[in-house]
Write a protein that holds these residues in place. Sequence first.
Motif, PDB file in Angstrom:
ATOM      1  N   PRO A 153      -2.162  -5.216  -7.346  1.00 50.64           N
ATOM      2  CA  PRO A 153      -2.378  -4.060  -6.481  1.00 50.64           C
ATOM      3  C   PRO A 153      -1.250  -3.831  -5.478  1.00 50.64           C
ATOM      4  N   GLU A 154      -0.644  -4.904  -4.964  1.00 51.81           N
ATOM      5  CA  GLU A 154       0.488  -4.730  -4.048  1.00 51.81           C
ATOM      6  C   GLU A 154       1.671  -4.096  -4.760  1.00 51.81           C
ATOM      7  N   ARG A 157       0.970  -0.431  -5.124  1.00 54.74           N
ATOM      8  CA  ARG A 157       1.173   0.290  -3.869  1.00 54.74           C
ATOM      9  C   ARG A 157       2.668   0.509  -3.601  1.00 54.74           C
ATOM     10  N   GLN A 160       3.673   3.309  -5.902  1.00 61.08           N
ATOM     11  CA  GLN A 160       3.152   4.584  -5.399  1.00 61.08           C
ATOM     12  C   GLN A 160       3.966   5.067  -4.201  1.00 61.08           C
ATOM     13  N   HIS A 161       4.291   4.161  -3.290  1.00 64.47           N
ATOM     14  CA  HIS A 161       5.077   4.556  -2.115  1.00 64.47           C
ATOM     15  C   HIS A 161       6.434   5.098  -2.544  1.00 64.47           C
ATOM     16  N   VAL A 173      -2.864   6.500  -6.386  1.00 65.29           N
ATOM     17  CA  VAL A 173      -2.412   5.205  -6.877  1.00 65.29           C
ATOM     18  C   VAL A 173      -2.902   4.899  -8.286  1.00 65.29           C
ATOM     19  N   GLN A 176      -0.194   3.998 -11.153  1.00 58.55           N
ATOM     20  CA  GLN A 176       0.463   2.713 -10.958  1.00 58.55           C
ATOM     21  C   GLN A 176      -0.514   1.551 -11.153  1.00 58.55           C
ATOM     22  N   SER A 192     -10.199   3.690  -5.893  1.00 59.76           N
ATOM     23  CA  SER A 192      -8.883   3.969  -5.311  1.00 59.76           C
ATOM     24  C   SER A 192      -8.803   3.634  -3.826  1.00 59.76           C
ATOM     25  N   LEU A 195      -9.050  -0.570  -4.053  1.00 63.79           N
ATOM     26  CA  LEU A 195      -8.258  -1.086  -5.165  1.00 63.79           C
ATOM     27  C   LEU A 195      -8.999  -2.175  -5.934  1.00 63.79           C
TER      28      LEU A 195
END
Length: 385
Positions: A153-154, A157, A160-161, A173, A176, A192, A195
């Motif tokens: 998940p990190e 993120r 996504q960023h 997100v 991804q 979402s 996560l």
Amino acid sequence: MTPAASAAVHEGFRRIHGGDPDGVWAAPGRVNLIGEHTDYNDGFALPMALPQAAVLAVRRRTDGLLRLHSAQGDGLTTELRVADLAPGRTAGWTRYPAGVVWALRERGLPVGGADLHLDSSVPTGAGLSSSAALECAVAVAYDELYGLGLSGPELARVAQHAENAYAGVPCGVMDQMASVCCTGGHALHLDSRSLEVRQVPLDLTGHGLRLLVLDTRVRHDLADGAYAALRAGCERAAGLLGLPALRDLPGAELPAALVRLPADLVPLVRHVVTENARVERAVERLAAGVPEALGPLLTEGHASLRDDYRVSCAETDLAVEAAVAAGALGARMTGGGFGGSVIALVPAGEAAAVGRAVTDAFAAAGFGAPAVLEAVPSAGARRIA
């Protein structure tokens, strides 16, 4: 991911950059079974990863240079200084890998340069998340090469960023998370907001089913402003209703909420709330072992995307209509919209006939021929060599 694909990108790296890469990573594209435009509303989605993937050979550099080459590009190698990366300074496909490196550095992580060679089988602009696949391949490669120790998940993120802040696409997100976290033979039930994920078995073959992807070849660019306008409308509606996000509006309260909103926001809210409910119904049907019962939910979801969210187009509408008329159990557009692809759930014995029917309908309408491929629930991002 076949050994041949890994060998091809390895050889391409040697030809372009000289020497061997430190490794080869792959991250898949995705189709979303149901749950469209819900992720940036903190909602639910049910994507699955595709066999088609962005395959990336990478070698660390110590001089702060990022050198990017794509087998699908113009043959040129783009050279950037990692220290100079900033939104708006990179154009074309290179803004996705550059954006990931920039996003990692924005987190304060000690990452530097690399040589990258990309060979992707995910069609671009088809609503199958080719950009997310590339971003996630870079993220997992950098995570290993630089020893970052980030969770799935990190990494999602970070990717996504990169797409939001660097490439300028205000996506949620889901793409991804699907590319990083999906497992073979399963769909990914995604919350979402938290996560949290649940792997939902998806044995289409065992139930005599096929999931076709009908690529209309109508290309879309979600950075052109239409996507951003939809997201802004949803955020405005949530604010007017006093909610953190539209995910927080219960279905039972939808009718009363709609009368409190300006007319232009009503269809957006109706789609998001009903689409979240369709995701939950889809998960229940898969858990009950009746994947064929997904069909009506797909067609219902397409009508909502067409009539309320207004992100369909003539080609995607025709693909849905022709597929269902030819025997598909259900069909809908997948992805952000404004073109792209349609998915159709079909009995295995009807797959060829459905593909032909859509192709014939496009020819009769004067549209270019669609591409037809089968979606098989596949594994998420990983090192392959």
